[in-house]
Scaffold this motif. Structure first.
Motif, PDB file in Angstrom:
ATOM      1  N   ALA A 145       0.823  -1.209   0.000  1.00 48.99           N
ATOM      2  CA  ALA A 145       0.000   0.000   0.000  1.00 48.99           C
ATOM      3  C   ALA A 145       0.860   1.263   0.000  1.00 48.99           C
ATOM      4  O   ALA A 145       0.470   2.285  -0.568  1.00 48.99           O
ATOM      5  CB  ALA A 145      -0.928  -0.001   1.213  1.00 48.99           C
ATOM      6  N   PRO A 150      -1.389   3.715  -6.667  1.00 50.74           N
ATOM      7  CA  PRO A 150      -2.775   3.236  -6.522  1.00 50.74           C
ATOM      8  C   PRO A 150      -3.331   2.528  -7.745  1.00 50.74           C
ATOM      9  O   PRO A 150      -4.107   1.583  -7.616  1.00 50.74           O
ATOM     10  CB  PRO A 150      -3.552   4.523  -6.219  1.00 50.74           C
ATOM     11  N   PHE A 153      -2.152  -1.082  -7.489  1.00 47.14           N
ATOM     12  CA  PHE A 153      -2.160  -1.750  -6.192  1.00 47.14           C
ATOM     13  C   PHE A 153      -2.962  -3.046  -6.198  1.00 47.14           C
ATOM     14  O   PHE A 153      -2.523  -4.070  -5.675  1.00 47.14           O
ATOM     15  CB  PHE A 153      -2.713  -0.809  -5.109  1.00 47.14           C
ATOM     16  N   ASP A 290      -9.956  -2.886  -9.225  1.00 48.06           N
ATOM     17  CA  ASP A 290      -9.413  -1.562  -9.538  1.00 48.06           C
ATOM     18  C   ASP A 290     -10.260  -0.846 -10.585  1.00 48.06           C
ATOM     19  O   ASP A 290     -10.377   0.381 -10.579  1.00 48.06           O
ATOM     20  CB  ASP A 290      -7.975  -1.683 -10.066  1.00 48.06           C
ATOM     21  N   TRP A 341      -8.646  -4.287  -0.029  1.00 51.68           N
ATOM     22  CA  TRP A 341      -9.540  -3.210   0.406  1.00 51.68           C
ATOM     23  C   TRP A 341      -9.110  -2.682   1.778  1.00 51.68           C
ATOM     24  O   TRP A 341      -9.141  -1.474   2.025  1.00 51.68           O
ATOM     25  CB  TRP A 341     -10.965  -3.741   0.448  1.00 51.68           C
ATOM     26  N   ARG A 344      -6.087  -0.414   1.260  1.00 56.45           N
ATOM     27  CA  ARG A 344      -6.438   0.854   0.625  1.00 56.45           C
ATOM     28  C   ARG A 344      -7.295   1.726   1.527  1.00 56.45           C
ATOM     29  O   ARG A 344      -7.191   2.958   1.514  1.00 56.45           O
ATOM     30  CB  ARG A 344      -7.163   0.558  -0.692  1.00 56.45           C
ATOM     31  N   ARG A 350      -1.168   1.540   8.471  1.00 58.90           N
ATOM     32  CA  ARG A 350      -1.600   0.466   7.574  1.00 58.90           C
ATOM     33  C   ARG A 350      -1.200  -0.909   8.086  1.00 58.90           C
ATOM     34  O   ARG A 350      -1.893  -1.900   7.852  1.00 58.90           O
ATOM     35  CB  ARG A 350      -1.015   0.705   6.184  1.00 58.90           C
ATOM     36  N   GLU A 408     -10.469   6.455   0.920  1.00 64.15           N
ATOM     37  CA  GLU A 408     -10.388   5.694  -0.335  1.00 64.15           C
ATOM     38  C   GLU A 408     -10.700   6.566  -1.530  1.00 64.15           C
ATOM     39  O   GLU A 408     -10.068   6.475  -2.580  1.00 64.15           O
ATOM     40  CB  GLU A 408     -11.381   4.534  -0.302  1.00 64.15           C
ATOM     41  N   THR A 411      -7.580   8.529  -2.473  1.00 64.19           N
ATOM     42  CA  THR A 411      -6.346   7.869  -2.906  1.00 64.19           C
ATOM     43  C   THR A 411      -6.540   6.801  -3.942  1.00 64.19           C
ATOM     44  O   THR A 411      -5.596   6.428  -4.638  1.00 64.19           O
ATOM     45  CB  THR A 411      -5.630   7.209  -1.694  1.00 64.19           C
ATOM     46  N   ALA A 412      -7.744   6.242  -4.074  1.00 61.85           N
ATOM     47  CA  ALA A 412      -7.938   5.108  -4.978  1.00 61.85           C
ATOM     48  C   ALA A 412      -8.426   5.584  -6.346  1.00 61.85           C
ATOM     49  O   ALA A 412      -9.014   6.639  -6.468  1.00 61.85           O
ATOM     50  CB  ALA A 412      -8.958   4.124  -4.387  1.00 61.85           C
TER      51      ALA A 412
END
Length: 420
Positions: A145, A150, A153, A290, A341, A344, A350, A408, A411-412
């Motif tokens: 992570a 991202p 990932f 993703d 998940w 992320r 983390r 999320e 960043t995702a």
């Protein structure tokens, strides 16, 4: 600096210069993928090397199926207890250092396993082995992570899980074949030597952390994740999925060796080749998540797992093999998405987040796997399937309630509209 302040720094670092992280198809990402693929391979070869031999160990030490399964449950149970303190240590001393030290301690313990003179001695070493093996799975998700862009990932997480699947496969096939030729001690010895060689390759390949910021271990990160309803649901998903999966693979061997199948140990060991289904489904599920969102992929994977379990009910070897293939495909897809998940979703601490996931995941293996033994002993395979279906219903309900967090969304990659 306070623990809260350190978490803020860690959060800033985790979102700083994402372009510098390992991107899809880059040489750095290929090296990360290979190193953690090997890490998963060697960890799971060691962790599950006893599972394919449970019927042989039952005969050798005159213990019941549920008693013999302790050799799997103790290793996964102590790993579950160790992942949270080990993940906390990685917040202080670094991801790569903890993974390297953990794997170094696990090697000599693995070499001791085939030398154990009694069942209690074997159980004790397996328990210690679980503690030593905790370092890689406790830290790998946090490492990915932090170090992987991202956009890549989910695929990277899936490839790590793929290493787990091949390790689980090799850890069952290799000792199963050798046991038929030379006995269970040689089966476990060959497995331990293979794991030692793979560990050396992992040490040589693992890139150092670039985005890690040390912090003092504390309870703040754990409590923060436990207060998140979405995290709690993902932890439940991991627990019940693993309980189902380990139950099936623990006791299916007993069913196939007995009437009406009457298969030899070597043929039973070949069924573990179904793990290869997870090698393909885990990276595919991660990449699909993703693109279209994690929740629909996770829900679909739970349904596939349940469908495969139902297919194993008839006393037909082709049906059992097909069901095992489908169930394994669904399980590893679901685990890849759920574990990714968690990594992320955690904006800070983390390693704590992944440590908690793995605590519940291996708690499911240990406690849920042993409880599955009671179902098998009292009602044979129909009761075992019913037990698994109840657990999968819990997983589906928990996954259905997970919502995307604010972290999320920042960043995702953006999922398709309405996908989550």
């Amino acid at each position: 600096m306070s623990h809260c302040g350190e978490d803020m720094v860690s959060s800033l670092v985790s979102t700083l210069s994402p372009e510098e992280r390992h991107r899809r198809d880059s040489p750095g990402l290929r090296r990360v993928n290979l190193a953690l693929f090997i890490a998963g391979l060697t960890t799971f070869i060691s962790l599950y090397s006893a599972q394919a031999l449970l019927p042989a160990l039952s005969r050798a030490f005159h213990v019941s199926p549920a008693g013999s399964s302790l050799l799997v449950s103790l290793a996964t149970g102590t790993l579950a207890l160790a992942v949270i303190p080990v993940s906390a240590l990685s917040e202080r001393f670094g991801r790569t250092r903890v993974m390297l030290v953990s794997s170094a301690i696990a090697v000599p313990l693995g070499l001791l396993v085939p030398l154990c003179p009694s069942f209690p001695a074997l159980a004790a070493v397996r328990a210690l082995q679980g503690i030593a093996l905790a370092g890689v799975p406790a830290v790998a998700m946090a490492y990915l992570a932090e170090e992987v862009h991202p956009e890549a990932f989910g695929g990277a997480m899936g490839r790590y899980i793929a290493g787990n699947t091949i390790g689980g496969l090799a850890g069952r096939l290799l000792p199963g074949f050798v046991t038929d030729l030379a006995g269970w001690r040689w089966g476990l010895a060959v497995t331990a030597l293979a794991s030692a060689l793979l560990t050396v390759a992992f040490w040589a390949l693992l890139p150092r952390s670039r985005f890690f910021t040390p912090s003092r271990p504390g309870l703040g990160g754990l409590l923060r994740h436990l207060r998140d309803p979405g995290m709690r649901r993902l932890y439940v998903v991991g627990l019940v999925l693993m309980a189902t999966f380990v139950t099936v693979y623990n006791y299916l061997g007993y069913r196939l060796i007995a009437a009406p199948f009457g298969l030899p140990q070597t043929v039973v060991a070949l069924l573990f080749i179904m793990y290869l289904a997870g090698t393909f489904s885990s990276p595919m599920a991660g990449s699909l998540a993703d693109r279209i969102g994690r929740r629909p992929v996770l829900l679909g994977a739970c349904l596939v797992t349940a469908g495969g379990l139902l297919l194993t009910l008839p006393d037909s070897l082709p049906a059992v093999a097909a069901g095992l293939l489908v169930m394994t495909t669904g399980f590893f897809a679901a685990h890849s998405v759920a574990s990714g998940w968690v990594g992320r979703r955690a904006a800070t601490a983390r390693a704590h987040a992944s440590g908690l996931y793995l605590f519940f995941y291996y708690l499911g293996s240990s406690v849920g796997g042993s409880a599955g033994g009671l179902a098998y002993e009292h009602g044979r395979w129909p009761s075992t399937v019913a037990y698994g279906l109840v657990l999968l219903a819990v997983a589906f309900a928990a996954a259905l309630g997970v919502r995307v967090s604010a972290g999320e969304k920042r960043t995702a990659p953006s999922p398709s509209p309405g996908s989550e």
